[in-house]
Design a protein around this motif. Sequence first.
Motif, PDB file in Angstrom:
ATOM      1  N   GLU A  78       1.032  -0.970  -0.377  1.00  0.00           N
ATOM      2  CA  GLU A  78      -0.003   0.104   0.256  1.00  0.00           C
ATOM      3  C   GLU A  78       0.491   1.323  -0.005  1.00  0.00           C
ATOM      4  N   GLU A  79       2.454   0.882   0.671  1.00  0.00           N
ATOM      5  CA  GLU A  79       2.282   2.290   0.390  1.00  0.00           C
ATOM      6  C   GLU A  79       3.300   2.692  -0.159  1.00  0.00           C
ATOM      7  N   LYS A  80       3.680   1.358  -1.302  1.00  0.00           N
ATOM      8  CA  LYS A  80       3.878   1.540  -2.102  1.00  0.00           C
ATOM      9  C   LYS A  80       4.156   2.133  -3.677  1.00  0.00           C
ATOM     10  N   MET A  81       1.907   2.443  -3.252  1.00  0.00           N
ATOM     11  CA  MET A  81       1.348   3.081  -3.933  1.00  0.00           C
ATOM     12  C   MET A  81       0.577   3.927  -3.287  1.00  0.00           C
ATOM     13  N   ASP A  82       1.949   5.028  -3.903  1.00  0.00           N
ATOM     14  CA  ASP A  82       1.115   6.629  -2.773  1.00  0.00           C
ATOM     15  C   ASP A  82       0.232   7.260  -3.890  1.00  0.00           C
ATOM     16  N   PRO A  83      -0.839   7.284  -3.548  1.00  0.00           N
ATOM     17  CA  PRO A  83      -2.275   7.478  -3.787  1.00  0.00           C
ATOM     18  C   PRO A  83      -1.983   9.831  -5.069  1.00  0.00           C
ATOM     19  N   GLY A  84      -2.343   9.443  -5.412  1.00  0.00           N
ATOM     20  CA  GLY A  84      -1.888  10.383  -6.820  1.00  0.00           C
ATOM     21  C   GLY A  84      -2.273  11.841  -6.683  1.00  0.00           C
ATOM     22  N   ALA A  85      -4.154  11.411  -7.172  1.00  0.00           N
ATOM     23  CA  ALA A  85      -4.760  12.727  -7.431  1.00  0.00           C
ATOM     24  C   ALA A  85      -6.105  12.967  -6.703  1.00  0.00           C
ATOM     25  N   ALA A  86      -5.649  12.093  -5.274  1.00  0.00           N
ATOM     26  CA  ALA A  86      -6.717  10.956  -5.005  1.00  0.00           C
ATOM     27  C   ALA A  86      -8.072  12.250  -4.522  1.00  0.00           C
ATOM     28  N   GLY A  87      -9.270  11.523  -4.915  1.00  0.00           N
ATOM     29  CA  GLY A  87     -10.670  12.367  -4.850  1.00  0.00           C
ATOM     30  C   GLY A  87     -11.093  13.066  -5.838  1.00  0.00           C
ATOM     31  N   GLN A  88     -10.359  13.305  -7.020  1.00  0.00           N
ATOM     32  CA  GLN A  88     -10.429  13.928  -7.783  1.00  0.00           C
ATOM     33  C   GLN A  88     -11.916  14.095  -8.435  1.00  0.00           C
ATOM     34  N   LYS A  89     -12.027  11.904  -8.542  1.00  0.00           N
ATOM     35  CA  LYS A  89     -13.143  11.385  -9.286  1.00  0.00           C
ATOM     36  C   LYS A  89     -14.450  11.351  -8.647  1.00  0.00           C
ATOM     37  N   GLY A  90     -14.461  11.805  -7.199  1.00  0.00           N
ATOM     38  CA  GLY A  90     -15.433  11.948  -7.010  1.00  0.00           C
ATOM     39  C   GLY A  90     -15.867  10.393  -5.704  1.00  0.00           C
ATOM     40  N   LYS A  91     -16.711  10.141  -5.321  1.00  0.00           N
ATOM     41  CA  LYS A  91     -16.637  10.055  -3.681  1.00  0.00           C
ATOM     42  C   LYS A  91     -17.305   8.394  -4.350  1.00  0.00           C
ATOM     43  N   ILE A  92     -16.847   7.396  -3.164  1.00  0.00           N
ATOM     44  CA  ILE A  92     -16.875   5.755  -3.654  1.00  0.00           C
ATOM     45  C   ILE A  92     -17.549   5.414  -2.073  1.00  0.00           C
ATOM     46  N   VAL A  93     -18.516   4.460  -1.556  1.00  0.00           N
ATOM     47  CA  VAL A  93     -19.072   3.911  -0.988  1.00  0.00           C
ATOM     48  C   VAL A  93     -18.660   2.882  -1.036  1.00  0.00           C
ATOM     49  N   ASN A 116      -6.494   5.448  -8.233  1.00  0.00           N
ATOM     50  CA  ASN A 116      -6.754   5.666  -9.324  1.00  0.00           C
ATOM     51  C   ASN A 116      -7.443   7.433  -9.205  1.00  0.00           C
ATOM     52  N   GLY A 117      -7.140   7.689  -8.020  1.00  0.00           N
ATOM     53  CA  GLY A 117      -8.649   9.290  -7.789  1.00  0.00           C
ATOM     54  C   GLY A 117      -9.892   9.110  -7.540  1.00  0.00           C
ATOM     55  N   TYR A 118     -10.209   8.051  -7.036  1.00  0.00           N
ATOM     56  CA  TYR A 118     -11.647   8.187  -6.402  1.00  0.00           C
ATOM     57  C   TYR A 118     -10.815   8.337  -4.428  1.00  0.00           C
ATOM     58  N   GLU A 119     -11.929   9.025  -4.489  1.00  0.00           N
ATOM     59  CA  GLU A 119     -12.332   9.137  -2.704  1.00  0.00           C
ATOM     60  C   GLU A 119     -13.320   8.050  -1.992  1.00  0.00           C
ATOM     61  N   VAL A 120     -12.256   6.840  -1.352  1.00  0.00           N
ATOM     62  CA  VAL A 120     -12.984   6.042  -1.165  1.00  0.00           C
ATOM     63  C   VAL A 120     -13.494   5.965   0.696  1.00  0.00           C
ATOM     64  N   ILE A 121     -14.847   5.776   0.570  1.00  0.00           N
ATOM     65  CA  ILE A 121     -16.031   5.665   2.611  1.00  0.00           C
ATOM     66  C   ILE A 121     -15.900   4.471   2.290  1.00  0.00           C
ATOM     67  N   ASP A 122     -14.879   3.446   2.904  1.00  0.00           N
ATOM     68  CA  ASP A 122     -14.784   2.500   3.344  1.00  0.00           C
ATOM     69  C   ASP A 122     -15.042   2.402   4.747  1.00  0.00           C
ATOM     70  N   LEU A 123     -16.649   1.510   4.477  1.00  0.00           N
ATOM     71  CA  LEU A 123     -17.335   1.093   5.831  1.00  0.00           C
ATOM     72  C   LEU A 123     -17.267  -0.056   5.910  1.00  0.00           C
ATOM     73  N   GLY A 124     -16.192  -0.741   5.901  1.00  0.00           N
ATOM     74  CA  GLY A 124     -15.886  -2.243   6.712  1.00  0.00           C
ATOM     75  C   GLY A 124     -16.358  -3.428   5.922  1.00  0.00           C
TER      76      GLY A 124
END
Length: 212
Positions: A78-93, A116-124
């Motif tokens: 995960e650390e090696k896949m650092d987020p680029g433009a996180a959140g720009q493409k919208g939110k995903i639950v 890949n640019g999404y803001e992920v709302i991870d509910l578990g």
Amino acid sequence: MKESLISVQKAVNELMFDEIKGLVFACLDEGIPPLEIIEAGISKGLELVGEQFETGTYFLADLVMAGEVVKEAMPILEEKMDPGAAGQKGKIVLATVEGDIHEIGKNIVGMLLNVNGYEVIDLGVDVSAGKILAAVKETGARLIGLSALLSTMIGGIKEVVDSVVEAGLKDHVKVVIGGACTSEQLKEEMGADGYGETAVQAVKIFDKLSAT
Ligand code: B12
């Protein structure tokens, strides 16, 4: 396939908790991309664990251990896949359906969507349709990602789709499914909008749906 990737696969399959980190680092040192290590090494190893569980060679405790081995490796990748433009493409639950506690695939999907640019709302895991709908309303997310591995729990997908329809949000909110027990056919049966077999496909499908 490269020897070092086969070693990661073997370490997951043979539940080698103490060795996994070193083997993942060895792959990274060789320049193998994190996603390839996840797909060809870790996921393939888990597939083999599943097969041994099915044939009775492995038991539930072994499945639990396999999950722990993978959890040991994932933060490094995960650390090696650092987020680029996180959140720009919208939110995903994102969530694993109610009654199902499998989280590894969902976490990989979440990680890749984030990179890949999404803001992920991870509910578990083990998340009810009610909770998912509440999160959609609260965050204004227009995309839902559902992971399901247990065929006994696929009803959870239908509940989410139905609750989106009942809330009058069907035209605005799209539901994408994935996980070992899902398929294109199940997507149709459940009335979902997309199905992805892998995390890479998940990104492509969300990109397509968010463009419509
Ligand atoms: C590890 C594991 C566990 C661990 C999970 C640990 C954890 N922290 O997640 C534990 C021990 C908890 C577990 C428990 C059980 N498990 Co289990 N488990 C597995 C195993 C071996 C690997 C799952 C995994 O992580 N795979 C690797 C990931 C990367 O793959 P994935 O989840 O499919 O995700 C990929 C794609 O599907 C996709 N994807 C995933 N989610 C999403 C979401 C979206 C939106 C999209 C687009 C794509 C997508 O992208 C991912 C990456 O490419 C599988 C075997 C298998 N072949 O799947 C069995 C398996 C899923 N388990 C099974 C069973 C039966 C159980 C138990 C019922 C056992 C028991 N008797 O108690 C319990 C159920 C507990 C519960 N209520 O959920 C069966 C399910 C059979 C079925 N068809 O219903 C399987 C298939 C094993 C088998 N062959 O029998 N399990």
